[in-house]
Design a protein around this motif. Structure first.
Motif, PDB file in Angstrom:
ATOM      1  N   MET A  13       2.377  -3.960  12.725  1.00 22.68           N
ATOM      2  CA  MET A  13       3.259  -4.178  11.582  1.00 22.68           C
ATOM      3  C   MET A  13       2.459  -4.409  10.307  1.00 22.68           C
ATOM      4  SD  MET A  13       6.458  -6.343  13.127  1.00 22.68           S
ATOM      5  CE  MET A  13       7.500  -6.102  11.676  1.00 22.68           C
ATOM      6  N   HIS A  14       1.348  -5.144  10.412  1.00 21.75           N
ATOM      7  CA  HIS A  14       0.492  -5.367   9.234  1.00 21.75           C
ATOM      8  C   HIS A  14      -0.080  -4.046   8.733  1.00 21.75           C
ATOM      9  CE1 HIS A  14       0.011  -9.551   8.122  1.00 21.75           C
ATOM     10  NE2 HIS A  14       0.086  -9.898   9.394  1.00 21.75           N
ATOM     11  N   LEU A  15      -0.551  -3.228   9.654  1.00 19.18           N
ATOM     12  CA  LEU A  15      -1.122  -1.938   9.263  1.00 19.18           C
ATOM     13  C   LEU A  15      -0.068  -1.057   8.601  1.00 19.18           C
ATOM     14  CD1 LEU A  15      -3.362  -1.204  12.370  1.00 19.18           C
ATOM     15  CD2 LEU A  15      -4.112  -1.901  10.094  1.00 19.18           C
ATOM     16  N   ARG A  16       1.138  -1.050   9.162  1.00 24.49           N
ATOM     17  CA  ARG A  16       2.214  -0.243   8.578  1.00 24.49           C
ATOM     18  C   ARG A  16       2.590  -0.771   7.195  1.00 24.49           C
ATOM     19  NH1 ARG A  16       8.246   0.433   9.314  1.00 24.49           N
ATOM     20  NH2 ARG A  16       8.571   2.496   8.452  1.00 24.49           N
ATOM     21  N   LEU A  17       2.658  -2.083   7.054  1.00 21.27           N
ATOM     22  CA  LEU A  17       2.975  -2.655   5.747  1.00 21.27           C
ATOM     23  C   LEU A  17       1.907  -2.294   4.723  1.00 21.27           C
ATOM     24  CD1 LEU A  17       4.796  -4.413   3.977  1.00 21.27           C
ATOM     25  CD2 LEU A  17       3.523  -6.417   4.797  1.00 21.27           C
ATOM     26  N   GLY A  25       2.375   2.853  -4.352  1.00 23.92           N
ATOM     27  CA  GLY A  25       1.567   2.609  -5.546  1.00 23.92           C
ATOM     28  C   GLY A  25       1.306   1.134  -5.779  1.00 23.92           C
ATOM     29  N   PHE A  26       1.205   0.379  -4.699  1.00 20.20           N
ATOM     30  CA  PHE A  26       0.923  -1.061  -4.733  1.00 20.20           C
ATOM     31  C   PHE A  26       1.987  -1.853  -5.486  1.00 20.20           C
ATOM     32  CE2 PHE A  26      -3.086   1.094  -4.016  1.00 20.20           C
ATOM     33  CZ  PHE A  26      -3.550   0.435  -2.885  1.00 20.20           C
ATOM     34  N   ASP A  27       3.212  -1.328  -5.458  1.00 19.37           N
ATOM     35  CA  ASP A  27       4.351  -2.017  -6.069  1.00 19.37           C
ATOM     36  C   ASP A  27       4.956  -2.957  -5.027  1.00 19.37           C
ATOM     37  OD1 ASP A  27       6.565  -2.891  -7.440  1.00 19.37           O
ATOM     38  OD2 ASP A  27       7.595  -0.950  -7.415  1.00 19.37           O
ATOM     39  N   LEU A  28       4.600  -4.226  -5.109  1.00 21.08           N
ATOM     40  CA  LEU A  28       5.066  -5.204  -4.127  1.00 21.08           C
ATOM     41  C   LEU A  28       6.538  -5.551  -4.297  1.00 21.08           C
ATOM     42  CD1 LEU A  28       2.011  -7.629  -4.041  1.00 21.08           C
ATOM     43  CD2 LEU A  28       2.486  -5.664  -2.572  1.00 21.08           C
ATOM     44  N   SER A  37       8.395  -6.291   4.619  1.00 20.39           N
ATOM     45  CA  SER A  37       7.681  -7.563   4.549  1.00 20.39           C
ATOM     46  C   SER A  37       8.524  -8.693   5.143  1.00 20.39           C
ATOM     47  CB  SER A  37       7.316  -7.874   3.103  1.00 20.39           C
ATOM     48  OG  SER A  37       6.622  -9.086   3.018  1.00 20.39           O
ATOM     49  N   ARG A  38       9.827  -8.677   4.868  1.00 19.94           N
ATOM     50  CA  ARG A  38      10.720  -9.686   5.446  1.00 19.94           C
ATOM     51  C   ARG A  38      10.801  -9.542   6.962  1.00 19.94           C
ATOM     52  NH1 ARG A  38      13.511  -8.753   0.571  1.00 19.94           N
ATOM     53  NH2 ARG A  38      14.824  -7.154   1.518  1.00 19.94           N
ATOM     54  N   ARG A  39      10.802  -8.301   7.452  1.00 24.28           N
ATOM     55  CA  ARG A  39      10.817  -8.075   8.902  1.00 24.28           C
ATOM     56  C   ARG A  39       9.563  -8.671   9.540  1.00 24.28           C
ATOM     57  NH1 ARG A  39      11.562  -2.096  10.541  1.00 24.28           N
ATOM     58  NH2 ARG A  39      11.386  -3.067  12.580  1.00 24.28           N
ATOM     59  N   LEU A  40       8.424  -8.431   8.920  1.00 26.87           N
ATOM     60  CA  LEU A  40       7.166  -8.969   9.437  1.00 26.87           C
ATOM     61  C   LEU A  40       7.186 -10.496   9.390  1.00 26.87           C
ATOM     62  CD1 LEU A  40       4.296  -8.713  10.509  1.00 26.87           C
ATOM     63  CD2 LEU A  40       3.527  -8.311   8.168  1.00 26.87           C
ATOM     64  N   ASP A  41       7.711 -11.062   8.320  1.00 27.04           N
ATOM     65  CA  ASP A  41       7.822 -12.524   8.218  1.00 27.04           C
ATOM     66  C   ASP A  41       8.657 -13.100   9.351  1.00 27.04           C
ATOM     67  OD1 ASP A  41       6.258 -12.654   5.961  1.00 27.04           O
ATOM     68  OD2 ASP A  41       7.944 -12.810   4.569  1.00 27.04           O
ATOM     69  N   LYS A  42       9.752 -12.429   9.707  1.00 24.49           N
ATOM     70  CA  LYS A  42      10.602 -12.904  10.804  1.00 24.49           C
ATOM     71  C   LYS A  42       9.857 -12.879  12.127  1.00 24.49           C
ATOM     72  CE  LYS A  42      15.014 -11.598   8.786  1.00 24.49           C
ATOM     73  NZ  LYS A  42      16.178 -10.710   8.879  1.00 24.49           N
ATOM     74  N   VAL A  43       9.104 -11.814  12.373  1.00 23.51           N
ATOM     75  CA  VAL A  43       8.325 -11.715  13.610  1.00 23.51           C
ATOM     76  C   VAL A  43       7.275 -12.822  13.654  1.00 23.51           C
ATOM     77  CG1 VAL A  43       6.655 -10.294  14.874  1.00 23.51           C
ATOM     78  CG2 VAL A  43       8.726  -9.257  13.952  1.00 23.51           C
TER      79      VAL A  43
END
Length: 73
Positions: A13-17, A25-28, A37-43
């Motif tokens: 998930m980190h690599l995909r993010l 374009g590095f637009d967070l 990012s929210r999905r990763l935070d939940k995991v």
């Protein structure tokens, strides 16, 4: 889910993010980046809660298995 499979999931998930952020374009603040990012935070939150619970139960089991010594003279 085992610790090893959780490590693989979180790493993937980190690599995909990271790739998603780069492709945007590095637009967070991009909607898709924010959603993933929210999905990763939940995991990560679920893993952390599980890990803390497992750690606490192992600690409690350790105390139960260790004979208590009297500190009285």
């Amino acid at each position: 889910m085992s610790n090893e499979s959780m490590y693989f999931l979180i790493t993937g998930m980190h690599l995909r993010l990271n790739k998603l952020i780069e492709s945007k374009g590095f637009d967070l603040l991009d909607e898709e980046v924010q959603h993933y990012s929210r999905r990763l935070d939940k995991v990560l939150d679920r893993y952390n809660k599980f890990y803390q619970k497992d750690k606490q139960s192992k600690l409690n089991t350790c105390y139960l298995e260790t004979p208590l010594k009297c500190a009285c003279p």
